[in-house]
Design an enzyme around this catalytic site. Structure first.
Site, PDB file in Angstrom:
ATOM      1  N   HIS A   1      -4.345   2.537  -3.550  1.00 21.66           N
ATOM      2  CA  HIS A   1      -4.904   2.115  -2.058  1.00 21.66           C
ATOM      3  C   HIS A   1      -6.352   1.591  -2.555  1.00 21.66           C
ATOM      4  O   HIS A   1      -7.307   1.949  -1.603  1.00 21.66           O
ATOM      5  CB  HIS A   1      -4.889   3.267  -1.262  1.00 21.66           C
ATOM      6  CG  HIS A   1      -3.465   3.700  -0.918  1.00 21.66           C
ATOM      7  ND1 HIS A   1      -3.162   3.500   0.306  1.00 21.66           N
ATOM      8  CD2 HIS A   1      -2.494   4.471  -1.560  1.00 21.66           C
ATOM      9  CE1 HIS A   1      -1.697   3.928   0.600  1.00 21.66           C
ATOM     10  NE2 HIS A   1      -1.465   4.648  -0.666  1.00 21.66           N
TER      11      HIS A   1
ATOM     12  N   ASN B   1       0.831   6.530   6.014  1.00 24.63           N
ATOM     13  CA  ASN B   1       1.133   5.146   5.758  1.00 24.63           C
ATOM     14  C   ASN B   1       1.831   4.472   6.931  1.00 24.63           C
ATOM     15  O   ASN B   1       1.914   5.014   8.023  1.00 24.63           O
ATOM     16  CB  ASN B   1       2.384   5.076   4.555  1.00 24.63           C
ATOM     17  CG  ASN B   1       1.826   5.096   2.976  1.00 24.63           C
ATOM     18  OD1 ASN B   1       0.421   4.864   2.969  1.00 24.63           O
ATOM     19  ND2 ASN B   1       2.642   5.548   2.068  1.00 24.63           N
TER      20      ASN B   1
HETATM   21  C1  HEM Z   1       3.016  12.860  -5.008  1.00 26.73           C
HETATM   22  C2  HEM Z   1       2.960  11.788  -4.056  1.00 26.73           C
HETATM   23  C3  HEM Z   1       1.443  11.155  -3.891  1.00 26.73           C
HETATM   24  C4  HEM Z   1       0.541  11.323  -4.897  1.00 26.73           C
HETATM   25  C5  HEM Z   1       0.376  11.996  -6.191  1.00 26.73           C
HETATM   26  C6  HEM Z   1      -0.561  10.537  -4.350  1.00 26.73           C
HETATM   27  C7  HEM Z   1      -1.874  10.284  -4.835  1.00 26.73           C
HETATM   28  C8  HEM Z   1      -3.002   9.727  -4.359  1.00 26.73           C
HETATM   29  C9  HEM Z   1      -4.152   9.201  -5.108  1.00 26.73           C
HETATM   30  C10 HEM Z   1      -4.454   9.963  -6.247  1.00 26.73           C
HETATM   31  C11 HEM Z   1      -4.834   8.298  -4.372  1.00 26.73           C
HETATM   32  C12 HEM Z   1      -6.184   8.109  -4.407  1.00 26.73           C
HETATM   33  C13 HEM Z   1      -7.275   8.649  -3.563  1.00 26.73           C
HETATM   34  C14 HEM Z   1      -8.666   8.417  -3.915  1.00 26.73           C
HETATM   35  O1  HEM Z   1      -9.047   7.946  -4.841  1.00 26.73           O
HETATM   36  O2  HEM Z   1      -9.486   8.887  -2.836  1.00 26.73           O
HETATM   37  C15 HEM Z   1      -3.996   8.345  -3.012  1.00 26.73           C
HETATM   38  C16 HEM Z   1      -4.675   7.388  -2.126  1.00 26.73           C
HETATM   39  C17 HEM Z   1      -3.616   7.210  -0.811  1.00 26.73           C
HETATM   40  N1  HEM Z   1      -2.379   8.055  -0.515  1.00 26.73           N
HETATM   41 FE1  HEM Z   1      -1.258   8.793  -1.970  1.00 26.73          FE
HETATM   42  N2  HEM Z   1      -0.434  10.002  -3.068  1.00 26.73           N
HETATM   43  C18 HEM Z   1       1.083  10.164  -3.116  1.00 26.73           C
HETATM   44  C19 HEM Z   1       2.019  10.087  -2.100  1.00 26.73           C
HETATM   45  C20 HEM Z   1       1.483   9.518  -0.742  1.00 26.73           C
HETATM   46  C21 HEM Z   1       2.255   9.565   0.466  1.00 26.73           C
HETATM   47  C22 HEM Z   1       3.561   9.870   0.761  1.00 26.73           C
HETATM   48  C23 HEM Z   1       1.310   8.475   1.201  1.00 26.73           C
HETATM   49  C24 HEM Z   1       1.712   8.499   2.833  1.00 26.73           C
HETATM   50  C25 HEM Z   1       1.946   9.137   3.432  1.00 26.73           C
HETATM   51  C26 HEM Z   1       0.122   8.414   0.571  1.00 26.73           C
HETATM   52  C27 HEM Z   1      -0.787   7.749   1.063  1.00 26.73           C
HETATM   53  C28 HEM Z   1      -2.002   7.675   0.700  1.00 26.73           C
HETATM   54  C29 HEM Z   1      -3.203   6.915   1.163  1.00 26.73           C
HETATM   55  C30 HEM Z   1      -3.217   6.246   2.754  1.00 26.73           C
HETATM   56  C31 HEM Z   1      -4.187   6.821   0.343  1.00 26.73           C
HETATM   57  C32 HEM Z   1      -5.673   5.996   0.360  1.00 26.73           C
HETATM   58  C33 HEM Z   1      -6.762   6.865   1.290  1.00 26.73           C
HETATM   59  C34 HEM Z   1      -7.920   5.978   1.268  1.00 26.73           C
HETATM   60  O3  HEM Z   1      -7.840   5.321   2.378  1.00 26.73           O
HETATM   61  O4  HEM Z   1      -9.086   6.461   0.815  1.00 26.73           O
HETATM   62  N3  HEM Z   1       0.041   8.848  -0.627  1.00 26.73           N
HETATM   63  N4  HEM Z   1      -2.903   9.017  -3.264  1.00 26.73           N
END
Ligand code: HEM
Ligand SMILES: *[C@@H]1O[C@H](CO)[C@@H](O)[C@H](O)[C@H]1NC(C)=O
Ligand SMILES: *[C@@H]1O[C@H](CO)[C@@H](O)[C@H](O)[C@H]1NC(C)=O
Ligand SMILES: *[C@@H]1O[C@H](CO)[C@@H](O)[C@H](O)[C@H]1NC(C)=O
Length: 511
Positions: A77, A150
């Site tokens: 992201h 999402n």
């Molecule tokens: C075990 C599953 C998942 C892991 C380990 C994971 C891990 C991460 C990590 C490490 C980041 C970066 C965060 C940052 O640097 O601030 C991220 C961002 C993000 N993830 Fe996940 N994620 C997972 C599943 C999901 C799912 C299922 C969704 C949707 C519901 C999702 C939505 C997002 C969004 C929207 C961001 C961006 C947030 C922003 O705009 O700063 N992720 N994720």
């Protein structure tokens, strides 16, 4: 003095002193230490032609700051756009949750939202086929609530153990730095639970027109708890009042060829012009006592809860009416985390959510530093206080001598108790796959719900990916077999288009 008022006062003083350098604006340039700069054009040299002296502190400081401008981009992201606004309760759900910000219709809570793409880098085009992130931070009076969702209601996998491998497969080939279908299809050929997510990603909605015309989903199951301690599983859904709009391939190529930030521009320009985008918030709830009654596991993140069985209930609306003032402070440094919840909302046992609870704050401590929640965009807007102490770039220096607990020299600080999920936990330690996988029914139902032309576009995309020269026959066969299991005619059509021999389709298994 009331300790909350006291810490709020200190916060305000801190904000005034440090938040904005323009608060202490000088009529001339200065170094970071405040010394006047009388020449901001020329380095100190030996004679007018050089060389440059290392003692030119002003030059060294300027270059050193510049050299450190970039922070690591988000591991996923990385590319996003954000905006601010408010959430307003429109329907009374206080019987379902004791969350203060949901206490009554009319209650408003400030929010910041970040939309994003998932896989590609910070500067990548916004026209690529990819899920979109939809992250909302509610600055409630009981702390922040981050709904990190999402634009699709389901996810590829259901166990966080597989997330890093999945992202490696989706990210560019480490050798060539090119995203390659054969690696993606290789990885997911081991995960038939991903078929459902692919019926969203490879559908027409796989490239949203922009951020204003897309839905949002909390995706994971959370828990609502009311004053009496009654717990309900909950899923959150955002519906845009402008409706959902997408780009088909030729439109995406046309827009992307001319402008690689079209969605950021659309959001920014709309808000600047006073056309404030709005989403309605809905929930679905399931009583944990009924969780066994479905042909799927309600905590399985690869499943939707069919709306005919579990109706949508309206809750509120969100309006984005203010652009950010600074991209770095209010986008790049924003930190959302699915673990950041408030009383009245709790996690569920959803295994993927449980992994997310660890991962976000962990990456943010690395990406932004240990005191990342003190940054103004991330800090709560309610009073807050604890004995967490020091660390690099800590700006919260309390004028206090008792930074330990318990103490007979400091006021009592415990908050009123609030309910947490009442269910007892039991079970042996194990690593395994959930019992009720039911991987094929929902993707098949979804495919069958489409008009024929939409089905054909979907098939064309699937076939195009499976045609990558490095997709092996074995992997192609697995995919055709799995799609056949979801829908027999779909698998057959993919096989025909790939000019493969007919695939033996097993009779649909009972769930
Ligand atoms: C075990 C599953 C998942 C892991 C380990 C994971 C891990 C991460 C990590 C490490 C980041 C970066 C965060 C940052 O640097 O601030 C991220 C961002 C993000 N993830 Fe996940 N994620 C997972 C599943 C999901 C799912 C299922 C969704 C949707 C519901 C999702 C939505 C997002 C969004 C929207 C961001 C961006 C947030 C922003 O705009 O700063 N992720 N994720
Ligand atoms: C530096 O350059 C600017 C314009 O580029 C000029 O206005 C200014 O006088 C210069 N200052 C010095 C000290 O040379
Ligand atoms: C789906 O693919 C998996 C491999 O991921 C394979 O083991 C399984 O037999 C396939 N199922 C069907 C019904 O085709
Ligand atoms: C949960 O466990 C506690 C203590 O072991 C027991 O007193 C209680 O009755 C249990 N509750 C339920 C709902 O089983």
């Amino acid at each position: 003095m009331d300790p909350y008022k006291c810490s709020l006062g200190i916060l305000l003083i801190w904000l005034m002193q440090y938040h904005s350098s323009s608060a202490l604006n000088s009529p001339f340039w200065t170094t970071n230490s405040g010394a006047p700069v009388y020449n901001n054009n020329n380095s100190v040299t030996v004679g007018i032609r050089g060389p440059v002296l290392l003692e030119d502190y002003q030059l060294v400081e300027k270059l050193a700051n510049f050299d450190r401008e970039r922070i690591p981009e988000r591991v996923v992201h990385a590319r996003g756009a954000s905006a601010k606004g408010f959430f307003e309760v429109t329907h009374d759900i206080s019987a379902l949750t004791c969350a203060n910000f949901l206490r009554a219709p009319g209650v408003q809570t400030p929010v910041i939202v970040r939309f994003s793409t998932v896989i590609h880098e910070r500067g990548s085009p916004e026209t690529l086929r990819d899920p979109r992130g939809f992250a909302v931070k509610f600055y409630t009076q009981e702390g922040n609530f981050d709904l990190v969702g999402n634009n699709f209601p389901v996810f590829f996998i259901r166990d966080g153990m597989q997330f890093p491998d999945m992202v490696h497969a989706l990210k560019p080939n480490p050798k060539s730095n090119i995203q390659e279908d054969w690696r993606i299809l290789d990885f997911f050929s081991h995960h038939p639970e991903s078929l459902h997510m692919f019926t969203f990603l490879q559908d027409d909605i796989g490239v949203p027109q922009d951020y204003r015309h897309m839905e949002g989903f909390g995706v994971n199951t959370y828990t609502l708890i009311n004053k009496a301690g009654k717990a309900l599983y909950v899923k959150f859904h955002w519906k845009p009042t402008l409706g959902v709009k997408n780009l088909l391939e030729d439109e995406a190529i046309k827009i992307g060829g001319a402008h690689h930030s079209h969605a950021t521009q659309d959001l920014y320009d709309s808000i600047a012009a006073g056309k404030f985008p709005e989403w309605k918030l809905f929930i679905q709830t399931i009583d944990p006592a009924n969780e066994g009654k479905f042909d799927f596991d309600p905590l399985d993140v690869t499943k939707t809860w069919p709306e005919d069985l579990v109706p949508l209930q309206p809750v509120g609306r969100m309006v984005l009416n203010k652009n950010i003032d600074n991209f770095f402070a209010e986008n790049e440094q924003l930190a959302f985390c699915p673990a950041v919840i408030v009383p009245g909302i709790y996690y569920s046992d959803d295994k993927l959510l449980q992994a997310r609870i660890f991962s976000y704050a962990d990456t943010q401590r690395y990406r932004l530093g240990p005191n990342y929640l003190q940054l103004p965009a991330n800090a709560p807007k309610c009073p807050y206080h604890n004995n967490h102490h020091d660390g690099s770039m800590n700006f919260m220096h309390m004028n206090e001598e008792v930074n330990y607990f318990p103490s007979r020299n400091a006021p009592a600080r415990e908050a009123n108790p609030y309910p947490i999920p009442p269910l007892n936990l039991s079970g042996k330690r194990e690593r395994g796959v959930i019992a009720k996988e039911n991987n094929f029914k929902q993707p098949g139902d979804r495919y069958r719900s489409w008009a024929p032309d939409r089905q054909q576009r979907f098939i064309t995309r699937i076939v195009s990916h499976l045609s990558h020269p490095r997709v092996t026959d074995q992997i192609r066969t697995i995919w055709v077999s799995n799609w056949s299991q979801a829908d027999k005619s779909l698998g057959q059509e993919i096989a025909n288009r790939l000019k493969m021999k007919p695939v033996m389709v097993r009779k649909t298994l009972p769930s």
